[in-house]
Design a protein around this motif. Structure first.
Motif, PDB file in Angstrom:
ATOM      1  N   GLU A  83       0.797  -1.224   0.000  1.00  0.00           N
ATOM      2  CA  GLU A  83       0.000   0.000   0.000  1.00  0.00           C
ATOM      3  C   GLU A  83       0.833   1.278   0.000  1.00  0.00           C
ATOM      4  N   LEU A  84       2.062   1.230   0.591  1.00  0.00           N
ATOM      5  CA  LEU A  84       2.786   2.469   0.849  1.00  0.00           C
ATOM      6  C   LEU A  84       4.158   2.573   0.188  1.00  0.00           C
ATOM      7  N   THR A  85       4.954   1.522   0.245  1.00  0.00           N
ATOM      8  CA  THR A  85       6.373   1.682  -0.104  1.00  0.00           C
ATOM      9  C   THR A  85       6.760   1.143  -1.473  1.00  0.00           C
ATOM     10  N   MET A  86       6.161   0.052  -1.927  1.00  0.00           N
ATOM     11  CA  MET A  86       6.579  -0.583  -3.175  1.00  0.00           C
ATOM     12  C   MET A  86       5.490  -0.636  -4.226  1.00  0.00           C
ATOM     13  N   GLY A  87       4.274  -0.765  -3.785  1.00  0.00           N
ATOM     14  CA  GLY A  87       3.178  -0.970  -4.717  1.00  0.00           C
ATOM     15  C   GLY A  87       2.919  -2.443  -4.957  1.00  0.00           C
ATOM     16  N   PRO A  88       1.778  -2.767  -5.563  1.00  0.00           N
ATOM     17  CA  PRO A  88       1.348  -4.166  -5.696  1.00  0.00           C
ATOM     18  C   PRO A  88       2.323  -5.057  -6.457  1.00  0.00           C
ATOM     19  N   ASP A  89       2.866  -4.579  -7.585  1.00  0.00           N
ATOM     20  CA  ASP A  89       3.696  -5.454  -8.414  1.00  0.00           C
ATOM     21  C   ASP A  89       4.960  -5.884  -7.687  1.00  0.00           C
ATOM     22  N   ARG A  90       5.682  -4.941  -7.128  1.00  0.00           N
ATOM     23  CA  ARG A  90       6.929  -5.275  -6.441  1.00  0.00           C
ATOM     24  C   ARG A  90       6.657  -6.041  -5.145  1.00  0.00           C
ATOM     25  N   ALA A  91       5.613  -5.655  -4.424  1.00  0.00           N
ATOM     26  CA  ALA A  91       5.294  -6.372  -3.187  1.00  0.00           C
ATOM     27  C   ALA A  91       4.960  -7.833  -3.473  1.00  0.00           C
ATOM     28  N   SER A  92       4.390  -8.104  -4.631  1.00  0.00           N
ATOM     29  CA  SER A  92       3.988  -9.470  -4.956  1.00  0.00           C
ATOM     30  C   SER A  92       5.164 -10.354  -5.354  1.00  0.00           C
ATOM     31  N   ARG A  93       6.325  -9.770  -5.597  1.00  0.00           N
ATOM     32  CA  ARG A  93       7.490 -10.620  -5.902  1.00  0.00           C
ATOM     33  C   ARG A  93       8.547 -10.587  -4.795  1.00  0.00           C
ATOM     34  N   MET A  94       8.190 -10.045  -3.645  1.00  0.00           N
ATOM     35  CA  MET A  94       9.110 -10.113  -2.505  1.00  0.00           C
ATOM     36  C   MET A  94       9.397 -11.562  -2.140  1.00  0.00           C
ATOM     37  N   ASP A  95      10.618 -11.808  -1.697  1.00  0.00           N
ATOM     38  CA  ASP A  95      10.972 -13.131  -1.164  1.00  0.00           C
ATOM     39  C   ASP A  95      10.476 -14.232  -2.108  1.00  0.00           C
ATOM     40  N   ALA A  96      11.020 -14.226  -3.308  1.00  0.00           N
ATOM     41  CA  ALA A  96      10.490 -15.028  -4.416  1.00  0.00           C
ATOM     42  C   ALA A  96      10.939 -16.491  -4.317  1.00  0.00           C
ATOM     43  N   THR A  97      10.364 -17.191  -3.362  1.00  0.00           N
ATOM     44  CA  THR A  97      10.742 -18.591  -3.150  1.00  0.00           C
ATOM     45  C   THR A  97      10.376 -19.471  -4.337  1.00  0.00           C
ATOM     46  N   GLY A  98       9.237 -19.188  -4.972  1.00  0.00           N
ATOM     47  CA  GLY A  98       8.846 -19.987  -6.123  1.00  0.00           C
ATOM     48  C   GLY A  98       9.835 -19.858  -7.262  1.00  0.00           C
ATOM     49  N   THR A  99      10.332 -18.637  -7.494  1.00  0.00           N
ATOM     50  CA  THR A  99      11.335 -18.416  -8.534  1.00  0.00           C
ATOM     51  C   THR A  99      12.631 -19.121  -8.187  1.00  0.00           C
ATOM     52  N   ALA A 100      13.063 -19.020  -6.931  1.00  0.00           N
ATOM     53  CA  ALA A 100      14.289 -19.705  -6.512  1.00  0.00           C
ATOM     54  C   ALA A 100      14.185 -21.206  -6.754  1.00  0.00           C
ATOM     55  N   LEU A 101      13.061 -21.787  -6.382  1.00  0.00           N
ATOM     56  CA  LEU A 101      12.872 -23.229  -6.571  1.00  0.00           C
ATOM     57  C   LEU A 101      12.881 -23.582  -8.055  1.00  0.00           C
ATOM     58  N   ARG A 102      12.162 -22.815  -8.840  1.00  0.00           N
ATOM     59  CA  ARG A 102      12.028 -23.113 -10.273  1.00  0.00           C
ATOM     60  C   ARG A 102      13.363 -23.014 -11.001  1.00  0.00           C
ATOM     61  N   LEU A 103      14.213 -22.074 -10.593  1.00  0.00           N
ATOM     62  CA  LEU A 103      15.479 -21.850 -11.277  1.00  0.00           C
ATOM     63  C   LEU A 103      16.635 -22.629 -10.672  1.00  0.00           C
ATOM     64  N   GLY A 104      16.364 -23.411  -9.621  1.00  0.00           N
ATOM     65  CA  GLY A 104      17.400 -24.270  -9.054  1.00  0.00           C
ATOM     66  C   GLY A 104      18.382 -23.568  -8.142  1.00  0.00           C
ATOM     67  N   VAL A 105      17.951 -22.475  -7.505  1.00  0.00           N
ATOM     68  CA  VAL A 105      18.800 -21.790  -6.528  1.00  0.00           C
ATOM     69  C   VAL A 105      18.632 -22.468  -5.178  1.00  0.00           C
ATOM     70  N   PRO A 106      19.687 -22.972  -4.557  1.00  0.00           N
ATOM     71  CA  PRO A 106      19.538 -23.541  -3.210  1.00  0.00           C
ATOM     72  C   PRO A 106      19.092 -22.441  -2.246  1.00  0.00           C
ATOM     73  N   PHE A 107      18.063 -22.720  -1.460  1.00  0.00           N
ATOM     74  CA  PHE A 107      17.540 -21.643  -0.620  1.00  0.00           C
ATOM     75  C   PHE A 107      16.997 -22.176   0.696  1.00  0.00           C
ATOM     76  N   ALA A 108      16.979 -21.264   1.658  1.00  0.00           N
ATOM     77  CA  ALA A 108      16.333 -21.479   2.956  1.00  0.00           C
ATOM     78  C   ALA A 108      15.333 -20.349   3.151  1.00  0.00           C
ATOM     79  N   ILE A 109      14.517 -20.447   4.190  1.00  0.00           N
ATOM     80  CA  ILE A 109      13.620 -19.363   4.594  1.00  0.00           C
ATOM     81  C   ILE A 109      13.794 -19.145   6.086  1.00  0.00           C
ATOM     82  N   HIS A 110      13.530 -17.920   6.536  1.00  0.00           N
ATOM     83  CA  HIS A 110      13.848 -17.618   7.935  1.00  0.00           C
ATOM     84  C   HIS A 110      12.914 -16.560   8.503  1.00  0.00           C
ATOM     85  N   SER A 111      13.034 -16.365   9.829  1.00  0.00           N
ATOM     86  CA  SER A 111      12.204 -15.414  10.568  1.00  0.00           C
ATOM     87  C   SER A 111      12.948 -14.135  10.907  1.00  0.00           C
TER      88      SER A 111
END
Length: 214
Positions: A83-111
């Motif tokens: 709503e405030l800082t990035m807008g819908p398009d950029r906010a929707s690709r934050m922390d792109a785990t699906g892209t990482a998985l699809r492209l074969g990037v080894p990845f973790a997720i964290h808090s």
């Protein structure tokens, strides 16, 4: 220069990046260091890596760079970014785990604890459902399947730390330290993943039942 010096010293480099420019800068530095002195299986990792785009994930895959994505950010600050800082398009690709998985990037997720609470099932829930605090779905195409999210908080994390020979999965020769859940996380509806109760833990050969709440 710092990346080059650490690379030449044989250190294992984890780099804090948030914006896409930060990711680009660090990928340039890693690529330059590897061109000067190639090193196999280095597992250098971009931490957070929240706004990396698809081209940058392709570079990560080509360079052998890992990502540790801040999945909890989607829930806690997703609405503000939308709503405030990035807008819908950029906010929707934050922390792109699906892209990482699809492209074969080894990845973790964290808090990023203590920035948000340490709760691995909740972090997995964030990557699976990609819901903000208001319930808005941010980037449905970037959602993970439950099995992939559980891998990211276990063996995926161990891999980025070069500890996958010791922890991250239940295998002969590894530390037998793990949580015991009260339900099968693969059988519950994905929206209920964060609510799967922990029965207890197995640590150092001991079995410890979790205290019962009223």
């Amino acid at each position: 220069r710092l990346v080059q010096d650490y690379h030449y010293a044989g250190l294992h480099i984890h780099i804090h990046t948030n914006g896409d420019e930060a990711s680009e800068l660090m990928l340039d530095a890693i690529e330059a260091a590897l061109q000067r002195r190639p090193r196999r299986d280095h597992r250098y990792t971009l931490q957070h890596c929240q706004m990396a785009d698809e081209a940058q994930f392709r570079r990560m895959a080509a360079l052998g760079v890992c990502a540790n994505l801040f999945a909890n950010h989607l829930y806690y600050w997703g609405d503000q970014h939308y709503e405030l800082t990035m807008g819908p398009d950029r906010a929707s690709r934050m922390d792109a785990t699906g892209t990482a998985l699809r492209l074969g990037v080894p990845f973790a997720i964290h808090s990023d604890a203590p920035v948000t609470p340490l709760a691995p099932l909740f972090t997995a829930w964030c990557a699976v459902n990609r819901r903000s605090a208001s319930g808005r779905v941010l980037g449905e195409a970037e959602r993970l399947q439950v099995i992939d999210a559980l891998h990211a908080v276990t063996l995926g994390a161990a891999y980025t730390l070069r500890m996958d020979g010791e922890i991250g999965s239940i295998e002969t020769g590894k530390y037998a330290d793990f949580a015991v859940l009260d339900d099968d996380p693969l059988s519950v509806p994905p929206i209920e993943l964060k609510d799967v109760p922990v029965w207890g833990t197995v640590v150092g050969g001991g079995v410890f039942e979790a205290p019962k709440t009223a």
